[in-house]
Design a protein around this motif. Sequence first.
Motif, PDB file in Angstrom:
ATOM      1  N   GLY A  15     -26.877  -5.040   0.459  1.00 11.38           N
ATOM      2  CA  GLY A  15     -27.432  -4.133   1.443  1.00 11.38           C
ATOM      3  C   GLY A  15     -27.325  -4.646   2.865  1.00 11.38           C
ATOM      4  O   GLY A  15     -27.561  -3.890   3.816  1.00 11.38           O
ATOM      5  N   GLY A  16     -26.957  -5.894   3.012  1.00 10.25           N
ATOM      6  CA  GLY A  16     -26.836  -6.495   4.326  1.00 10.25           C
ATOM      7  C   GLY A  16     -25.490  -6.229   4.966  1.00 10.25           C
ATOM      8  O   GLY A  16     -24.663  -5.483   4.441  1.00 10.25           O
ATOM      9  N   SER A  17     -25.268  -6.875   6.109  1.00 12.25           N
ATOM     10  CA  SER A  17     -24.059  -6.653   6.887  1.00 12.25           C
ATOM     11  C   SER A  17     -23.422  -7.964   7.323  1.00 12.25           C
ATOM     12  O   SER A  17     -24.100  -8.982   7.474  1.00 12.25           O
ATOM     13  CB  SER A  17     -24.370  -5.825   8.136  1.00 12.25           C
ATOM     14  OG  SER A  17     -24.888  -4.551   7.810  1.00 12.25           O
ATOM     15  N   LEU A  18     -22.120  -7.913   7.523  1.00 15.42           N
ATOM     16  CA  LEU A  18     -21.354  -9.012   8.086  1.00 15.42           C
ATOM     17  C   LEU A  18     -20.262  -8.427   8.959  1.00 15.42           C
ATOM     18  O   LEU A  18     -19.791  -7.317   8.708  1.00 15.42           O
ATOM     19  CB  LEU A  18     -20.703  -9.872   7.003  1.00 15.42           C
ATOM     20  CG  LEU A  18     -21.560 -10.852   6.213  1.00 15.42           C
ATOM     21  CD1 LEU A  18     -20.725 -11.478   5.102  1.00 15.42           C
ATOM     22  CD2 LEU A  18     -22.115 -11.934   7.121  1.00 15.42           C
ATOM     23  N   GLN A  81     -16.254  -4.656  10.385  1.00 15.63           N
ATOM     24  CA  GLN A  81     -17.699  -4.530  10.272  1.00 15.63           C
ATOM     25  C   GLN A  81     -18.018  -4.033   8.877  1.00 15.63           C
ATOM     26  O   GLN A  81     -17.556  -2.970   8.474  1.00 15.63           O
ATOM     27  CB  GLN A  81     -18.242  -3.556  11.318  1.00 15.63           C
ATOM     28  CG  GLN A  81     -19.743  -3.338  11.247  1.00 15.63           C
ATOM     29  CD  GLN A  81     -20.531  -4.577  11.586  1.00 15.63           C
ATOM     30  OE1 GLN A  81     -20.229  -5.250  12.565  1.00 15.63           O
ATOM     31  NE2 GLN A  81     -21.534  -4.893  10.779  1.00 15.63           N
ATOM     32  N   MET A  82     -18.804  -4.794   8.150  1.00 19.55           N
ATOM     33  CA  MET A  82     -19.129  -4.473   6.776  1.00 19.55           C
ATOM     34  C   MET A  82     -20.628  -4.224   6.657  1.00 19.55           C
ATOM     35  O   MET A  82     -21.432  -5.122   6.887  1.00 19.55           O
ATOM     36  CB  MET A  82     -18.703  -5.596   5.831  1.00 19.55           C
ATOM     37  CG  MET A  82     -17.227  -5.968   5.949  1.00 19.55           C
ATOM     38  SD  MET A  82     -16.713  -7.201   4.727  1.00 19.55           S
ATOM     39  CE  MET A  82     -17.667  -8.613   5.290  1.00 19.55           C
ATOM     40  N   ASN A  83     -20.984  -3.012   6.301  1.00 19.47           N
ATOM     41  CA  ASN A  83     -22.378  -2.632   6.127  1.00 19.47           C
ATOM     42  C   ASN A  83     -22.643  -2.249   4.680  1.00 19.47           C
ATOM     43  O   ASN A  83     -21.725  -1.964   3.920  1.00 19.47           O
ATOM     44  CB  ASN A  83     -22.732  -1.458   7.043  1.00 19.47           C
ATOM     45  CG  ASN A  83     -22.580  -1.780   8.509  1.00 19.47           C
ATOM     46  OD1 ASN A  83     -22.824  -2.898   8.951  1.00 19.47           O
ATOM     47  ND2 ASN A  83     -22.191  -0.778   9.294  1.00 19.47           N
ATOM     48  N   SER A  84     -23.905  -2.217   4.314  1.00 15.90           N
ATOM     49  CA  SER A  84     -24.307  -1.836   2.962  1.00 15.90           C
ATOM     50  C   SER A  84     -23.515  -2.595   1.909  1.00 15.90           C
ATOM     51  O   SER A  84     -22.991  -2.022   0.952  1.00 15.90           O
ATOM     52  CB  SER A  84     -24.147  -0.325   2.768  1.00 15.90           C
ATOM     53  OG  SER A  84     -24.917   0.399   3.707  1.00 15.90           O
ATOM     54  N   LEU A  85     -23.434  -3.887   2.079  1.00 18.29           N
ATOM     55  CA  LEU A  85     -22.625  -4.709   1.188  1.00 18.29           C
ATOM     56  C   LEU A  85     -23.161  -4.703  -0.237  1.00 18.29           C
ATOM     57  O   LEU A  85     -24.369  -4.655  -0.470  1.00 18.29           O
ATOM     58  CB  LEU A  85     -22.550  -6.132   1.720  1.00 18.29           C
ATOM     59  CG  LEU A  85     -21.592  -6.314   2.904  1.00 18.29           C
ATOM     60  CD1 LEU A  85     -21.886  -7.608   3.646  1.00 18.29           C
ATOM     61  CD2 LEU A  85     -20.146  -6.294   2.414  1.00 18.29           C
ATOM     62  N   LYS A  86     -22.217  -4.753  -1.162  1.00 14.48           N
ATOM     63  CA  LYS A  86     -22.522  -4.752  -2.583  1.00 14.48           C
ATOM     64  C   LYS A  86     -21.971  -6.016  -3.227  1.00 14.48           C
ATOM     65  O   LYS A  86     -21.020  -6.609  -2.717  1.00 14.48           O
ATOM     66  CB  LYS A  86     -21.894  -3.531  -3.263  1.00 14.48           C
ATOM     67  CG  LYS A  86     -22.277  -2.197  -2.652  1.00 14.48           C
ATOM     68  CD  LYS A  86     -21.495  -1.067  -3.305  1.00 14.48           C
ATOM     69  CE  LYS A  86     -21.859   0.272  -2.687  1.00 14.48           C
ATOM     70  NZ  LYS A  86     -21.087   1.381  -3.307  1.00 14.48           N
ATOM     71  N   PRO A  87     -22.535  -6.446  -4.353  1.00 15.52           N
ATOM     72  CA  PRO A  87     -22.002  -7.627  -5.031  1.00 15.52           C
ATOM     73  C   PRO A  87     -20.507  -7.529  -5.330  1.00 15.52           C
ATOM     74  O   PRO A  87     -19.804  -8.546  -5.289  1.00 15.52           O
ATOM     75  CB  PRO A  87     -22.825  -7.695  -6.322  1.00 15.52           C
ATOM     76  CG  PRO A  87     -24.132  -7.091  -5.937  1.00 15.52           C
ATOM     77  CD  PRO A  87     -23.773  -5.965  -4.997  1.00 15.52           C
ATOM     78  N   VAL A 115     -16.532 -14.172   1.474  1.00 16.77           N
ATOM     79  CA  VAL A 115     -17.692 -13.296   1.577  1.00 16.77           C
ATOM     80  C   VAL A 115     -18.358 -13.243   0.214  1.00 16.77           C
ATOM     81  O   VAL A 115     -17.722 -12.893  -0.785  1.00 16.77           O
ATOM     82  CB  VAL A 115     -17.304 -11.872   2.023  1.00 16.77           C
ATOM     83  CG1 VAL A 115     -18.499 -10.930   1.919  1.00 16.77           C
ATOM     84  CG2 VAL A 115     -16.765 -11.893   3.445  1.00 16.77           C
ATOM     85  N   THR A 116     -19.624 -13.606   0.163  1.00 20.04           N
ATOM     86  CA  THR A 116     -20.373 -13.582  -1.077  1.00 20.04           C
ATOM     87  C   THR A 116     -21.615 -12.723  -0.894  1.00 20.04           C
ATOM     88  O   THR A 116     -22.414 -12.965   0.012  1.00 20.04           O
ATOM     89  CB  THR A 116     -20.787 -14.996  -1.509  1.00 20.04           C
ATOM     90  OG1 THR A 116     -19.621 -15.818  -1.652  1.00 20.04           O
ATOM     91  CG2 THR A 116     -21.521 -14.953  -2.841  1.00 20.04           C
ATOM     92  N   VAL A 117     -21.760 -11.732  -1.752  1.00 23.27           N
ATOM     93  CA  VAL A 117     -22.891 -10.817  -1.678  1.00 23.27           C
ATOM     94  C   VAL A 117     -23.761 -11.022  -2.910  1.00 23.27           C
ATOM     95  O   VAL A 117     -23.307 -10.834  -4.042  1.00 23.27           O
ATOM     96  CB  VAL A 117     -22.438  -9.354  -1.603  1.00 23.27           C
ATOM     97  CG1 VAL A 117     -23.641  -8.436  -1.435  1.00 23.27           C
ATOM     98  CG2 VAL A 117     -21.454  -9.165  -0.448  1.00 23.27           C
ATOM     99  N   SER A 118     -24.990 -11.406  -2.702  1.00 21.40           N
ATOM    100  CA  SER A 118     -25.910 -11.652  -3.797  1.00 21.40           C
ATOM    101  C   SER A 118     -26.709 -10.393  -4.115  1.00 21.40           C
ATOM    102  O   SER A 118     -26.989  -9.569  -3.238  1.00 21.40           O
ATOM    103  CB  SER A 118     -26.861 -12.800  -3.455  1.00 21.40           C
ATOM    104  OG  SER A 118     -27.662 -12.476  -2.325  1.00 21.40           O
ATOM    105  N   SER A 119     -27.092 -10.256  -5.370  1.00 24.68           N
ATOM    106  CA  SER A 119     -27.846  -9.095  -5.802  1.00 24.68           C
ATOM    107  C   SER A 119     -29.333  -9.293  -5.606  1.00 24.68           C
ATOM    108  O   SER A 119     -29.812 -10.409  -5.380  1.00 24.68           O
ATOM    109  CB  SER A 119     -27.550  -8.781  -7.266  1.00 24.68           C
ATOM    110  OG  SER A 119     -27.900  -9.877  -8.088  1.00 24.68           O
TER     111      SER A 119
END
Length: 119
Positions: A15-18, A81-87, A115-119
């Motif tokens: 749900g975060g952004s990078l 720009q990456m929003n609403s990131l998912k695992p 890029v690592t997206v945690s749940s």
Amino acid sequence: QVQLVESGGGLVQAGGSLRLSCAASTSIFSFNDMGWYRQAPGKQRDLVATITSGGSTNYADSVKGRFTISRDNSKNAVYLQMNSLKPEDTAVYYCNAARTILTKPYSFWGQGTQVTVSS
């Protein structure tokens, strides 16, 4: 030739952004397309987004509405720009520069940023 250096990757909660940055050593004006690709462990490298020298953009269906690619010619840089990131967005992200000269295609790649997206 052009050198491409990616930055901005890291660990973020779902749900975060990078914002990823790609710095080119030469003018990006000479490239037809600039783009971002990603590769997860054990999987092929896939297109994420591209932007032409004229500003036209193209996105993978999986990131439409969430990611935005942009460029700054004065800074020789391309951004993602990456929003609403998912695992499932977890991957190494690579910057790409492509052009055709006298009918010959050329493609250049950066070293990638994780890029690592945690749940």
